[in-house]
Design an enzyme around this catalytic site. Structure first.
Site, PDB file in Angstrom:
ATOM      1  N   CYS A  79       0.833  -1.203   0.000  1.00  0.00           N
ATOM      2  CA  CYS A  79       0.000   0.000   0.000  1.00  0.00           C
ATOM      3  C   CYS A  79       0.872   1.259   0.000  1.00  0.00           C
ATOM      4  O   CYS A  79       1.605   1.517   0.951  1.00  0.00           O
ATOM      5  CB  CYS A  79      -0.921  -0.074   1.216  1.00  0.00           C
ATOM      6  SG  CYS A  79      -1.541   1.489   1.843  1.00  0.00           S
ATOM      7  N   CYS A  82       0.314   3.807   2.778  1.00  0.00           N
ATOM      8  CA  CYS A  82       0.843   3.272   4.050  1.00  0.00           C
ATOM      9  C   CYS A  82       2.337   3.552   4.150  1.00  0.00           C
ATOM     10  O   CYS A  82       2.836   3.974   5.200  1.00  0.00           O
ATOM     11  CB  CYS A  82       0.615   1.764   4.154  1.00  0.00           C
ATOM     12  SG  CYS A  82      -1.117   1.274   4.094  1.00  0.00           S
TER      13      CYS A  82
END
Ligand SMILES: [Zn+2]
Length: 151
Positions: A79, A82
């Site tokens: 991600c 993230c």
């Protein structure tokens, strides 16, 4: 339930966590978090100046038995947002050690916990106080926004 190696006296604020090396549970007084605490069994360092990794096996006990506020970053390695937020989470752990327990949960590896908390988008940050969810926010945030969640 395994023995807890207790560096606290009475009801002092503390963090309860498994040793990353031997897996035994340790309790570290908030005031000793930055003193280089070590596992009571194998003497491995318990580094609380970086986010600790939670798993399906450890999540509940850490959240239930830690009396400091806990900020958990629900993330995944693939991600992008993230990864963008990770340095802010690291910085929060470094600068708030002893006041907040900063933790990360890999939603790919710990799918049971991620699904129990109905994590639909990542990153999602949840703040727990006294074992209960207190605040939740999804999407990458700068350090100031993470701090704001802990007010
Ligand atoms: Zn150990």
């Amino acid at each position: 339930m395994s023995t807890v190696h207790d560096t606290t006296r009475g009801a002092a604020a503390h963090v309860t966590l498994p040793c990353p090396v031997c897996g035994r549970w340790n309790r570290v007084a908030a005031g000793r978090v930055t003193d280089g605490p070590k596992c009571g069994v194998c003497a491995a360092p318990l580094d609380l100046t970086h986010p600790i990794a939670l798993t399906d096996d450890t999540f509940d006990r850490v959240v239930r038995e830690t009396t400091l506020p806990i900020l958990v970053d629900f993330y995944a390695d693939w991600c992008g947002p993230c990864r963008m937020m990770a340095p802010a989470v690291d910085e929060l752990a470094r600068t708030s050690a002893g006041e907040v327990l900063v933790a990360k949960l890999d939603t790919e590896a710990a799918q049971k916990t991620a699904s129990r908390f109905q994590i639909r988008g990542i990153p999602t940050v949840i703040v727990f106080r006294h074992g209960r969810e207190a605040r939740r926010q999804s999407g990458a945030m700068p350090l100031a926004a993470l701090r704001e969640m802990l007010r």
